[in-house]
Design a protein around this motif. Structure first.
Motif, PDB file in Angstrom:
ATOM      1  N   UNK A  39       0.836  -1.193   0.000  1.00 48.43           N
ATOM      2  CA  UNK A  39       0.000   0.000   0.000  1.00 48.43           C
ATOM      3  C   UNK A  39       0.872   1.243   0.000  1.00 48.43           C
ATOM      4  N   UNK A  40       0.302   2.338  -0.473  1.00 49.09           N
ATOM      5  CA  UNK A  40       0.946   3.647  -0.416  1.00 49.09           C
ATOM      6  C   UNK A  40       0.123   4.500   0.548  1.00 49.09           C
ATOM      7  N   UNK A  41       0.565   4.628   1.814  1.00 50.93           N
ATOM      8  CA  UNK A  41      -0.297   5.179   2.869  1.00 50.93           C
ATOM      9  C   UNK A  41      -0.372   6.706   2.896  1.00 50.93           C
ATOM     10  N   UNK A  42      -0.893   7.291   1.809  1.00 52.68           N
ATOM     11  CA  UNK A  42      -1.029   8.746   1.750  1.00 52.68           C
ATOM     12  C   UNK A  42      -2.422   9.172   1.301  1.00 52.68           C
ATOM     13  N   UNK A  43      -3.351   8.225   1.207  1.00 54.46           N
ATOM     14  CA  UNK A  43      -4.658   8.483   0.602  1.00 54.46           C
ATOM     15  C   UNK A  43      -5.751   8.474   1.672  1.00 54.46           C
ATOM     16  N   UNK A  44      -6.009   9.644   2.270  1.00 55.20           N
ATOM     17  CA  UNK A  44      -7.075   9.761   3.262  1.00 55.20           C
ATOM     18  C   UNK A  44      -8.439   9.551   2.591  1.00 55.20           C
ATOM     19  N   UNK A  45      -9.378   8.863   3.249  1.00 54.58           N
ATOM     20  CA  UNK A  45      -9.248   8.118   4.501  1.00 54.58           C
ATOM     21  C   UNK A  45      -9.035   6.619   4.274  1.00 54.58           C
ATOM     22  N   UNK A  46      -8.498   6.252   3.116  1.00 56.71           N
ATOM     23  CA  UNK A  46      -8.340   4.836   2.788  1.00 56.71           C
ATOM     24  C   UNK A  46      -7.123   4.206   3.460  1.00 56.71           C
ATOM     25  N   UNK A  47      -5.972   4.863   3.357  1.00 59.96           N
ATOM     26  CA  UNK A  47      -4.773   4.416   4.054  1.00 59.96           C
ATOM     27  C   UNK A  47      -3.865   5.612   4.305  1.00 59.96           C
ATOM     28  N   UNK A  48      -3.422   5.750   5.543  1.00 63.02           N
ATOM     29  CA  UNK A  48      -2.601   6.887   5.953  1.00 63.02           C
ATOM     30  C   UNK A  48      -1.856   6.514   7.216  1.00 63.02           C
ATOM     31  N   UNK A  49      -0.909   7.343   7.618  1.00 60.21           N
ATOM     32  CA  UNK A  49      -0.096   7.077   8.802  1.00 60.21           C
ATOM     33  C   UNK A  49      -0.547   7.978   9.943  1.00 60.21           C
ATOM     34  N   UNK A  50      -0.785   7.390  11.129  1.00 60.22           N
ATOM     35  CA  UNK A  50      -1.227   8.197  12.261  1.00 60.22           C
ATOM     36  C   UNK A  50      -0.017   8.683  13.062  1.00 60.22           C
ATOM     37  N   UNK A  51      -0.271   9.340  14.178  1.00 60.28           N
ATOM     38  CA  UNK A  51       0.806   9.928  14.989  1.00 60.28           C
ATOM     39  C   UNK A  51       1.761   8.884  15.538  1.00 60.28           C
ATOM     40  N   UNK A  52       1.279   7.672  15.721  1.00 64.04           N
ATOM     41  CA  UNK A  52       2.119   6.591  16.243  1.00 64.04           C
ATOM     42  C   UNK A  52       2.881   5.862  15.141  1.00 64.04           C
ATOM     43  N   UNK A  53       2.724   6.330  13.893  1.00 66.71           N
ATOM     44  CA  UNK A  53       3.415   5.692  12.777  1.00 66.71           C
ATOM     45  C   UNK A  53       2.708   4.457  12.241  1.00 66.71           C
ATOM     46  N   UNK A  54       1.484   4.211  12.694  1.00 66.93           N
ATOM     47  CA  UNK A  54       0.712   3.065  12.217  1.00 66.93           C
ATOM     48  C   UNK A  54      -0.037   3.427  10.936  1.00 66.93           C
ATOM     49  N   UNK A  55      -0.130   2.464  10.033  1.00 72.05           N
ATOM     50  CA  UNK A  55      -0.932   2.662   8.825  1.00 72.05           C
ATOM     51  C   UNK A  55      -2.377   2.315   9.168  1.00 72.05           C
ATOM     52  N   UNK A  56      -3.265   3.281   8.998  1.00 73.27           N
ATOM     53  CA  UNK A  56      -4.673   3.114   9.371  1.00 73.27           C
ATOM     54  C   UNK A  56      -5.544   3.593   8.215  1.00 73.27           C
ATOM     55  N   UNK A  57      -6.846   3.318   8.302  1.00 70.69           N
ATOM     56  CA  UNK A  57      -7.772   3.824   7.302  1.00 70.69           C
ATOM     57  C   UNK A  57      -8.870   2.834   6.961  1.00 70.69           C
ATOM     58  N   UNK A  58      -9.772   3.266   6.108  1.00 68.76           N
ATOM     59  CA  UNK A  58     -10.919   2.458   5.703  1.00 68.76           C
ATOM     60  C   UNK A  58     -10.479   1.131   5.071  1.00 68.76           C
ATOM     61  N   UNK A  59      -9.605   1.207   4.093  1.00 65.63           N
ATOM     62  CA  UNK A  59      -9.168  -0.008   3.405  1.00 65.63           C
ATOM     63  C   UNK A  59      -8.357  -0.904   4.335  1.00 65.63           C
ATOM     64  N   UNK A  60      -7.598  -0.282   5.242  1.00 63.71           N
ATOM     65  CA  UNK A  60      -6.797  -1.047   6.198  1.00 63.71           C
ATOM     66  C   UNK A  60      -7.709  -1.813   7.151  1.00 63.71           C
ATOM     67  N   UNK A  61      -8.808  -1.202   7.568  1.00 64.28           N
ATOM     68  CA  UNK A  61      -9.757  -1.908   8.432  1.00 64.28           C
ATOM     69  C   UNK A  61     -10.395  -3.089   7.703  1.00 64.28           C
TER      70      UNK A  61
END
Length: 265
Positions: A39-61
Motif C-alpha cells: 500500500x501507499x499510505x497517503x490516501x485519506x481516509x483509505x490508508x494513511x499514517x497516524x501519529x504513532x506511525x501506524x498505517x490506518x484507514x478504511x481499506x486497512x480496516x
C-alpha cells in the motif's frame, strides 16, 4: 505402469508447475501465517499514517477483517504508488490495497477483486478561482497549472481531458495540495474522498472542493493474473461483510465520523 506412461505423467506435472498452477496468494498467506499487503499510505481516509506511525484507514480496516477471517496476521508493506504493481508481480506482496482503480489497462497486468467502493475524480482550487473555474473543462488552457499524484487515475484523466494545461505529478497527494495553497498551482485533481477531507484538514479555508465527480471509478484489491482461487475467496469475503453489517460499520467510521482526524500528524 510403463516407463512411457510414467514419463508422460512427469511431463504433465512439470508443465503444470511451469504454467504457474501453484498455490494462490490466499493459500500462501494461510501457509505462511501472514497476509502481505502492499500500500501507499497517503490516501485519506483509505490508508494513511497516524501519529504513532501506524498505517490506518478504511481499506486497512477491511484488511484487518480479511486477515481475521483467514486466521493470519496482517503485514502492511508501504511502498511508492508506482512500485506496487512491480512488487506484486515480483512476489514481494500477496495483494495490492491502495485505493487502486480498476482500469482496463491495469486489468491487462492484474486481476481485480469485486469493487469495494465507487469514487470519482474531483478538483481542489483556490478560493479566488471560485466562479471562474466550475468544471475540469475550464482548466483545459495553457495558462492553468494542474497538480496530480503520479501513477493515479487522476494523472491519466488530466493528461487525457486537460492536456493543454501545465501538468506536474508528485509522489504524494499532500505535495499537490500544498502547491495550490502556496499559489504555485491552480488545481489539484484526485479522488473525491481524499479531496473532501483535504479541503478541511489542509485547506484552512483557502480551498474550494468542486465535489461533483467527473469520472466513475471502482476501487478494488489487485492480485496476480490467474489467481482465481484468491479472487473467489476475497469476493465471497466482501459479500459476507456487506451482508452482516461489518462493511457499513467500517464505512461509517471513516466517512461519516471525523474523530480519526485527531490521530493524524
Amino acid at each position: 505402469m510403463t516407463k512411457g506412461y510414467l514419463a508422460l505423467l512427469l511431463g504433465v506435472v512439470v508443465c503444470l508447475q511451469a504454467c504457474g498452477l501453484q498455490a494462490g496468494a490466499i493459500d500462501e498467506a494461510v501457509r505462511r501465517g501472514s497476509l502481505k499487503v502492499g500500500t501507499n499510505p497517503t490516501y485519506m481516509p483509505f490508508q494513511m499514517t497516524d501519529r504513532q506511525g501506524r498505517v490506518v484507514g478504511f481499506e486497512i480496516d477491511l484488511l484487518h477483517e480479511m486477515s481475521k477471517a483467514l486466521g493470519v496476521r496482517l503485514e502492511i508493506l508501504p511502498s511508492g504508488y508506482p512500485q506496487l504493481i512491480p512488487d506484486l508481480l515480483a512476489g514481494k506482496i500477496d495483494l495490492i490495497a491502495s485505493g487502486m482503480t480498476l482500469t482496463p489497462e491495469r486489468n491487462l497486468r492484474l486481476n481485480f477483486s469485486d469493487p469495494f467502493i465507487v469514487v470519482g475524480q474531483t478538483m481542489l482550487i483556490p478560493q479566488a478561482l471560485g466562479g471562474t473555474v466550475e468544471s475540469f473543462e475550464d482548466l483545459n488552457d495553457a495558462g492553468y497549472r494542474i497538480r496530480v499524484k503520479a501513477g493515479t487515475t487522476g494523472e491519466i484523466v488530466a493528461k487525457k481531458l486537460i492536456g493543454n494545461a501545465q501538468l506536474v505529478s508528485y509522489a504524494t497527494e499532500e505535495e499537490g495540495v500544498r502547491d495550490v495553497l502556496d499559489g504555485k498551482a491552480d488545481a489539484f485533481i484526485h479522488d473525491a474522498p481524499y479531496n473532501l477531507v483535504a479541503v478541511n484538514r489542509l485547506g484552512a479555508g483557502k480551498l474550494l472542493c468542486l465535489d461533483q465527480p467527473f469520472t466513475y471509478e471502482r476501487l478494488a484489491f489487485g492480485l496476480k493474473k490467474g489467481d482465481h482461487d484468491s479472487l473467489n475467496w476475497i469476493n465471497h469475503f466482501l459479500h459476507q461483510i456487506a451482508e452482516d453489517g461489518t462493511y457499513d460499520r467500517i464505512h461509517d467510521k471513516w466517512f461519516k465520523d471525523t474523530a480519526w482526524l485527531a490521530d493524524l500528524d
